[in-house]
Design a protein around this motif. Sequence first.
Motif, PDB file in Angstrom:
ATOM      1  N   LEU A   1       1.037  -1.191   0.305  1.00  0.00           N
ATOM      2  CA  LEU A   1      -0.084   0.087   0.090  1.00  0.00           C
ATOM      3  C   LEU A   1       1.106   1.165   0.061  1.00  0.00           C
ATOM      4  CD1 LEU A   1      -3.097  -1.198   2.610  1.00  0.00           C
ATOM      5  CD2 LEU A   1      -3.305  -1.003   0.140  1.00  0.00           C
ATOM      6  N   ILE A   2       2.060   1.143   0.818  1.00  0.00           N
ATOM      7  CA  ILE A   2       3.351   2.860   1.007  1.00  0.00           C
ATOM      8  C   ILE A   2       3.781   2.490  -0.829  1.00  0.00           C
ATOM      9  CG2 ILE A   2       4.537   3.292   1.394  1.00  0.00           C
ATOM     10  CD1 ILE A   2       4.958   1.593   3.835  1.00  0.00           C
ATOM     11  N   PHE A   3       3.593   1.733  -1.610  1.00  0.00           N
ATOM     12  CA  PHE A   3       4.092   1.444  -3.396  1.00  0.00           C
ATOM     13  C   PHE A   3       2.934   2.612  -3.837  1.00  0.00           C
ATOM     14  CE2 PHE A   3       8.328  -0.819  -1.699  1.00  0.00           C
ATOM     15  CZ  PHE A   3       9.066   0.185  -2.742  1.00  0.00           C
ATOM     16  N   THR A   4       2.087   1.487  -3.468  1.00  0.00           N
ATOM     17  CA  THR A   4       0.956   1.975  -4.482  1.00  0.00           C
ATOM     18  C   THR A   4       0.203   3.568  -4.282  1.00  0.00           C
ATOM     19  OG1 THR A   4      -0.225   0.539  -3.125  1.00  0.00           O
ATOM     20  CG2 THR A   4      -0.122  -0.126  -5.483  1.00  0.00           C
ATOM     21  N   GLY A   5       0.538   3.529  -2.745  1.00  0.00           N
ATOM     22  CA  GLY A   5       0.504   5.148  -2.416  1.00  0.00           C
ATOM     23  C   GLY A   5       0.975   6.377  -3.243  1.00  0.00           C
ATOM     24  N   LEU A   6       2.676   5.638  -3.095  1.00  0.00           N
ATOM     25  CA  LEU A   6       3.115   6.526  -3.377  1.00  0.00           C
ATOM     26  C   LEU A   6       3.711   6.513  -4.841  1.00  0.00           C
ATOM     27  CD1 LEU A   6       7.375   5.099  -2.397  1.00  0.00           C
ATOM     28  CD2 LEU A   6       5.781   7.784  -1.840  1.00  0.00           C
TER      29      LEU A   6
END
Lengths: 357, 310
Positions: free
Chosen positions: A66-71
């Motif tokens: 989620l951190i990556f797709t959020g980024l």
Amino acid sequence: MKTDMRKILESKAMLTFIAILIAFVVGAVVLVIAGINPFVAYATLLRSIFGAPKYLAWSVVYATPLIFTGLSVAFSFRTGVFNIGAEGQFVVGTLAAACVGILVDLPAVLEIPLCLIAAVAAGAVWGIIVGYLKVKWGINEVLSMIMFNWIAYYLSNYMVNLPILHKEGGGEATKDIVDSAKIVFPKVITQALCPRTNAGIIFAVIAVIVIYLIIEKTTLGYKLKAVGFKRHAAEYAGIHVNKAIMTAMSISGALAGMAGALQLMGNSFRVPQFAGQEGYGFEGITVALIGASNPIGVFFAGLFYGAMKYGSMKLSIIDAPAEIVDIIMGTIVFCIAISHVFRITLKKKKTDKEESK
Amino acid sequence: MDVIMKNLGLIINATMISTPPLLFAALGSTFSERSGVVNIGIEGMMTIGAFAGAVAACFVNPWLAFLIAGLAGALFGLMHAIACISLHADQTISGTAINFLAPGVALFLAKAMFDGSTDTPALAVTQKLPKLFDEVFPVGSFGNNVFSAYASSYLVFVAVLIVWFVFYKTKLGLRIRAVGEHPKACDTLGVNVYGIRYFCVIISGFLSGLGGACVTMATMNQFRPTSIVGQGFIAIAAVIFGKFTPQGAMLACILFGICNGIKTVASAGNVVSPNLISMIPYVVTIIVLVLFVGKSRVPAANGKPYEKSR
């Protein structure tokens, strides 16, 4: 003193905090209507996130993609593009990493980078195609991204069933990736924490720092922001708008592809046949919004969402629907959407006061 | 010849089943976008409509249930309208919120109402939307396949006609289109910009809700978590594809519907992977855009909150 107070109230972090607070109150009301004691429900939620180191570790595992797709989404927002296609980029990333991870068996030092490169490349290509369609033929990026989400979805379901990847008699999924492609920590750590404690979160921290530096400290970041802020002004100032959009889309796609790879290599180990879209890309939109499109904000928003996602699964113990988390998340985003009204009101009061002086 | 007619009949039948949900939602999206409000929350509004319709149909007449589904969608439309129009919220953010909220509410209520089950009770044939000319043609015949689809399949084309008429033949339609292009000019001329936009966004929720109900009250016979999986986004794509006109959206939705129909028939033969066939509509859309359609001109004021100056 008073101005300090106002500054804090006006800050984005504070507004997000208020939004979260309101959302939990709304959630409580919904729970009461459904005949569930909200205190019991929230206590269960908190206990299943913070109750043991194992739970916290699980929350981090859930948060990593989620951190990556959020980024990915946050980065696209900064350039004025709305990456609703992170979902598809995530899927092709997973798929590329799975192909390498299943078909190639090398020592971990080579295997892991190879899987990651494949995923990043796949995600970036998925992003660039959309960028190219927009730049070359003026095709609306939201439209083509929705199309490419579905193309990725069916491509994945097609590949999963190819004999070379499919697991014989093992349900509707691919074979597991080879052990050297897994990024799970050694047994000493996983036994103390959770069985899927993995290096993904380290990659996430690095990515947050790198993206922060790109946005805030490089000419590239400045150009991209300029394009996002005022496209025509940027063009007038000599920035290649088309090139900037393509660059932004490729970086955004690469980040989403990375999310897919890390989820595969650290947690799922195989690609299942999808029955519906996985949702990591769409959840990434929420993470980006809660994190105010700021890489550091996104990091914490991702952790928050990951924890909520993991904790919600245990709500079934007290017969409370896990969907309360979706309602809470939706309410947070809704509050953030209307939050600037609040800010404007504060500002207006301030200017009114100054004028009256 | 018989085989061809039979397969053609089956394809038309499958098309008539998969087009209405998309087309209702696409008509809704057209209203909203043309008035200048981006509505990415169509997906969520369809989901809540699908749920409300399936639940209401357990208790009341199917047509009343269909209406209730629309009203449930309209409720979330109202929410989006308040946020975007009165509170000048970012329209994409508000839409995203609705895409989380509405399915969350639907599944939450399903679990709370039906003992933890995410599925609503299965509807009997009489509780679903009626079929036209039922039992007039022999079962499996061409006539039966083409003319005995659910009433919603025909109703949606009536809706297209009405929307087209409203858009291009009435004062209201002219105002809607104008408000989406230049709200300030409209305001100066005494057009109630906020009022028009409220109307359009609420209607977009209403029509999306109807679209959702087409899935649970015609295609299927209950609400499941997988009832609405992306149809709302495809509807939005169809509107952009159709250049923001009701007739364009209709053609785009029929294209998606036909591809779906061919898929249903072809995958029964098991010759080509159904997954590859499923990809066709999306690939075709991109190709058609590149070759024939090109730029889709977005209404000028789309996505921009309008603030009345005092």
